[in-house]
Design a protein around this motif. Structure first.
Motif: not given
Length: 156
Positions: A101, A108-110
């Motif tokens: 993450k 925010k990203s995964t």
């Protein structure tokens, strides 16, 4: 209670003498429920070895005056799915599947993929034909992923 980095400096030489690598030190919780988790890695890490190391670390830490608050010592190995916090953790995990993450400004990203490379400032995740270079400073959380592979049915 002292900080995890202070404990690191006390514990690391003892573990090096035991031919073990100090992988991580965590102080979790507060007050009498505080857990001091010491994560060790090495060639011969098993339950008996962890118990021996735990007793040795307990004696060592009992002599540290800075650790005057109550805590519970937990000595463990990294496990099948390990948290990645330091560049050395990433370097050990090259070739494994990871979930990371990240934050980029407000976004925010995964990312999920194969950890292809790990350097001093960043690492590379491969997902299919794409490769993403991520700076350690942008990571919120990262861990390896263990997948149980289904055994083939007998006769197939």
């Amino acid at each position: 209670m002292t900080t995890a980095s202070d404990i690191w400096t006390v514990v690391e030489p003892y573990l090096a003498a035991e031919r073990l690598e100090l992988d991580d030190v965590e102080l979790l919780g507060r007050g009498p429920g505080t857990v001091l988790r010491v994560v060790v890695d090495g060639d011969d890490v098993n339950v008996d070895r962890l118990a021996d190391v735990s007793r040795g670390l307990s004696r060592l830490l009992d002599n540290e005056t800075a650790l005057n608050d109550a805590y519970r010592l937990e000595v463990t190995s990294p496990g099948l799915e390990r948290n990645l916090r330091r560049p050395t953790h990433y370097a050990k995990s090259v070739g494994r599947e990871v979930v990371v993450k990240i934050v980029d400004g407000e976004t925010k990203s995964t990312l999920r993929g194969l950890l292809a490379d790990a350097g001093d400032q960043s690492f590379t995740i491969a997902t299919g034909d794409e490769r993403s270079v991520v700076k350690y400073a942008d990571v919120l959380t990262a861990k390896t992923v263990f997948r149980w592979e289904k055994a083939p049915k007998p006769g197939h």
